[in-house]
Design an enzyme around this catalytic site. Structure first.
Site, PDB file in Angstrom:
ATOM      1  N   CYS A  45     -72.216 -44.758  28.817  1.00 23.71           N
ATOM      2  CA  CYS A  45     -72.919 -43.878  27.891  1.00 23.71           C
ATOM      3  C   CYS A  45     -73.068 -42.500  28.551  1.00 23.71           C
ATOM      4  O   CYS A  45     -73.477 -42.399  29.707  1.00 23.71           O
ATOM      5  CB  CYS A  45     -74.288 -44.458  27.536  1.00 23.71           C
ATOM      6  SG  CYS A  45     -74.170 -46.078  26.760  1.00 23.71           S
ATOM      7  N   CYS A  69     -73.440 -50.092  35.873  1.00 31.37           N
ATOM      8  CA  CYS A  69     -73.172 -50.413  34.471  1.00 31.37           C
ATOM      9  C   CYS A  69     -71.766 -49.960  34.119  1.00 31.37           C
ATOM     10  O   CYS A  69     -71.293 -48.943  34.613  1.00 31.37           O
ATOM     11  CB  CYS A  69     -74.183 -49.725  33.552  1.00 31.37           C
ATOM     12  SG  CYS A  69     -74.071 -50.258  31.817  1.00 31.37           S
ATOM     13  N   CYS A 102     -76.505 -41.264  30.275  1.00 28.59           N
ATOM     14  CA  CYS A 102     -77.245 -42.192  31.143  1.00 28.59           C
ATOM     15  C   CYS A 102     -76.792 -42.081  32.593  1.00 28.59           C
ATOM     16  O   CYS A 102     -75.596 -42.115  32.886  1.00 28.59           O
ATOM     17  CB  CYS A 102     -77.040 -43.625  30.638  1.00 28.59           C
ATOM     18  SG  CYS A 102     -77.907 -44.857  31.646  1.00 28.59           S
ATOM     19  N   GLU A 111     -82.848 -51.224  40.716  1.00 22.45           N
ATOM     20  CA  GLU A 111     -84.187 -50.706  40.540  1.00 22.45           C
ATOM     21  C   GLU A 111     -84.905 -51.506  39.461  1.00 22.45           C
ATOM     22  O   GLU A 111     -84.289 -51.928  38.488  1.00 22.45           O
ATOM     23  CB  GLU A 111     -84.126 -49.212  40.183  1.00 22.45           C
ATOM     24  CG  GLU A 111     -83.526 -48.433  41.349  1.00 22.45           C
ATOM     25  CD  GLU A 111     -83.351 -46.955  41.087  1.00 22.45           C
ATOM     26  OE1 GLU A 111     -83.604 -46.499  39.964  1.00 22.45           O
ATOM     27  OE2 GLU A 111     -82.966 -46.262  42.045  1.00 22.45           O
ATOM     28  N   CYS A 120     -86.241 -44.146  31.172  1.00 18.60           N
ATOM     29  CA  CYS A 120     -85.005 -44.648  30.555  1.00 18.60           C
ATOM     30  C   CYS A 120     -83.822 -43.779  30.941  1.00 18.60           C
ATOM     31  O   CYS A 120     -83.870 -42.563  30.839  1.00 18.60           O
ATOM     32  CB  CYS A 120     -85.107 -44.603  29.028  1.00 18.60           C
ATOM     33  SG  CYS A 120     -86.458 -45.515  28.346  1.00 18.60           S
ATOM     34  N   CYS A 127     -89.711 -53.485  33.733  1.00 19.85           N
ATOM     35  CA  CYS A 127     -88.365 -53.189  33.237  1.00 19.85           C
ATOM     36  C   CYS A 127     -87.358 -53.749  34.247  1.00 19.85           C
ATOM     37  O   CYS A 127     -87.336 -53.344  35.407  1.00 19.85           O
ATOM     38  CB  CYS A 127     -88.199 -51.686  33.047  1.00 19.85           C
ATOM     39  SG  CYS A 127     -86.572 -51.225  32.433  1.00 19.85           S
TER      40      CYS A 127
HETATM   41  N1  SAH Z   1     -77.528 -51.312  28.584  1.00 18.26           N
HETATM   42  C1  SAH Z   1     -78.618 -51.671  27.716  1.00 18.26           C
HETATM   43  C2  SAH Z   1     -79.903 -51.783  28.467  1.00 18.26           C
HETATM   44  C3  SAH Z   1     -80.424 -50.468  29.013  1.00 18.26           C
HETATM   45  S1  SAH Z   1     -81.696 -49.937  27.990  1.00 18.26           S
HETATM   46  C4  SAH Z   1     -78.685 -50.694  26.557  1.00 18.26           C
HETATM   47  O1  SAH Z   1     -77.965 -49.704  26.575  1.00 18.26           O
HETATM   48  O2  SAH Z   1     -79.409 -50.919  25.604  1.00 18.26           O
HETATM   49  C5  SAH Z   1     -81.832 -48.292  28.407  1.00 18.26           C
HETATM   50  C6  SAH Z   1     -82.221 -47.450  27.200  1.00 18.26           C
HETATM   51  O3  SAH Z   1     -82.374 -46.090  27.645  1.00 18.26           O
HETATM   52  C7  SAH Z   1     -81.141 -47.437  26.130  1.00 18.26           C
HETATM   53  O4  SAH Z   1     -81.726 -47.509  24.862  1.00 18.26           O
HETATM   54  C8  SAH Z   1     -80.492 -46.084  26.333  1.00 18.26           C
HETATM   55  O5  SAH Z   1     -79.940 -45.614  25.117  1.00 18.26           O
HETATM   56  C9  SAH Z   1     -81.621 -45.240  26.835  1.00 18.26           C
HETATM   57  N2  SAH Z   1     -81.195 -44.119  27.677  1.00 18.26           N
HETATM   58  C10 SAH Z   1     -80.106 -44.053  28.459  1.00 18.26           C
HETATM   59  N3  SAH Z   1     -80.052 -42.869  29.087  1.00 18.26           N
HETATM   60  C11 SAH Z   1     -81.133 -42.171  28.690  1.00 18.26           C
HETATM   61  C12 SAH Z   1     -81.640 -40.890  29.002  1.00 18.26           C
HETATM   62  N4  SAH Z   1     -81.011 -40.089  29.858  1.00 18.26           N
HETATM   63  N5  SAH Z   1     -82.790 -40.503  28.431  1.00 18.26           N
HETATM   64  C13 SAH Z   1     -83.447 -41.326  27.587  1.00 18.26           C
HETATM   65  N6  SAH Z   1     -83.028 -42.548  27.268  1.00 18.26           N
HETATM   66  C14 SAH Z   1     -81.870 -42.974  27.791  1.00 18.26           C
END
Ligand code: SAH
Length: 374
Positions: free
Chosen positions: A140, A136, A143, A96, A359, A129
């Site tokens: 986390c 991934c 996410c 995406e 995000c 984006c």
């Molecule tokens: N893998 C990289 C690039 C992805 S950035 C990284 O982790 O930085 C995606 C951003 O969205 C990251 O800062 C992550 O912490 C944030 N994120 C992930 N899941 C989220 C959620 N459910 N709600 C808000 N932000 C989230």
């Protein structure tokens, strides 16, 4: 070059394109025409490259050369103007890519209304984006992309191709049209480092997006943060902090066991910043987990002495995510602790939450009932 194998032009740099042209027995200047057609005109097929003699177009095609641009399979349009694209590659895998007509709010932090119309223009500071992997591996806990696991790395051509496909679809031409890129889509760019960096160089040198208009976010792959600091051409750096101490961070981001806060912050401190540059730290606020004023005070301590800013992101919820979104006043309170300590802190506006484009929500959610755009 094998006659039977498929070669995609998108993803090749100037020297690779020149080598391809010379192997075909053609003059080297043809490489410039190919690069121009692929990265600036963003043609979809070799037959469209009108600067090439017809015989050469036929020869390249019969040599198995194609443009190799990824396909736009679906578009989902949000009420706030955000568009989530489902992008398909030659092997059937998809990622995406998100178009945000007014940026993500984390850049200026100016509190402009989502989707606010700018007089006389369709958009003012659009942001794309971009994804770096199918799925991934970082896991986390908050996410949605993590739930997929990692399927594979994207090639440099597939990373650049996402940008080219969206620029073409939106009819946007950098550098005349202002566009920002954030490598914050699906995947961990620093676990696909070489392809990601090659894509960056192609975007700067061939597509025409300035490196100062790009930001890459990492979950904290410490050795690659150090490599990244040595790159001659590089985007700005963002680090997903998301917790204020090791115990909490390991719970939320298991990779913290391998690269803990001490290692991460040491790499951040030693990162060679340019004039006026800052490192962005992203912090996802999870209700009653990492969002208390005490946590904010710990963040202040972690960032002491660093040229940093903080982007706060209230959790974007999703199915299978066991956390809740904090109330606005809790977010504001957290922000105030940082601001009072002299750390610029912005609350990132959620973009396209209604279409799962925000995000942490990217997960090939074709099954989710949303209205396809156009
Ligand atoms: N893998 C990289 C690039 C992805 S950035 C990284 O982790 O930085 C995606 C951003 O969205 C990251 O800062 C992550 O912490 C944030 N994120 C992930 N899941 C989220 C959620 N459910 N709600 C808000 N932000 C989230």
């Amino acid at each position: 070059m094998e006659n039977s194998s498929q070669i995609a032009l998108v993803g090749l740099d100037r020297s690779e394109t020149t080598a391809l042209v010379e192997r075909a027995g053609e003059a080297a200047y043809r490489a410039g025409q190919l690069l121009e057609a692929v990265y600036r005109q963003r043609v979809e097929a070799i037959e469209e490259i009108s600067t090439l003699p017809q015989a050469l177009r036929v020869k390249l095609a019969s040599d198995g050369v194609s443009v190799g641009m990824p396909r736009i399979e679906k578009r989902f349009l949000s009420q706030d103007g955000t568009v989530r694209y489902l992008i398909g590659f030659a092997d059937g895998q998809t990622v995406e890519t998100v178009w945000m007509p007014e940026g993500d709010g984390g850049e200026a932090g100016d509190g402009t209304e989502a989707g606010a119309a700018v007089e006389g223009r369709r958009w003012d500071r659009a942001t794309i984006c971009v994804s770096s992997q199918v799925g991934c591996a970082v896991d986390c806990q908050f996410c949605l992309t993590a739930l997929l696991g990692v399927k594979r790395n994207l090639t440099a051509g597939e990373i650049v191709g996402q940008v080219c496909a969206l620029l073409k679809d939106r009819n946007v031409v950098p550098p005349e049209d202002r566009v920002n890129l954030v490598f914050m889509g699906m995947g961990e760019p620093f676990l696909n480092y070489e392809n990601f960096m090659k894509a960056v160089r192609l975007l700067v040198e061939e597509v025409g997006v300035a490196e100062s208009r790009m930001t890459v976010s990492t979950a904290g792959i410490v050795p690659r943060i150090r490599d990244f600091g040595k790159e001659a051409i590089r985007p700005k750096l963002a680090i997903s902090l998301n917790a204020s101490n090791d115990e909490l961070r390991t719970r939320l981001m298991p990779l913290n066991r391998k690269w803990n806060l001490e290692m991460l912050m040491a790499a951040a401190r030693e990162f060679p910043l340019r004039n006026r540059e800052r490192i962005t730290f992203e912090y996802v606020l999870l209700n009653e987990v990492n969002d208390a004023p005490e946590h904010a005070k710990e963040v202040v301590e972690l960032l002491r002495g660093l040229r940093a800013k903080v982007n706060l992101i209230a959790l974007n919820p999703g199915p299978g995510i066991a956390f809740a979104t904090p109330a606005q006043d809790r977010v504001a309170e957290f922000q105030q602790v940082l601001v009072k300590a002299g750390i610029p802190a912005f609350v990132r506006r959620p973009r396209g939450r209604d279409i799962y484009a925000a995000c942490g929500q990217l997960k090939r959610t074709v099954e989710i009932a949303t209205s396809p755009a156009r």
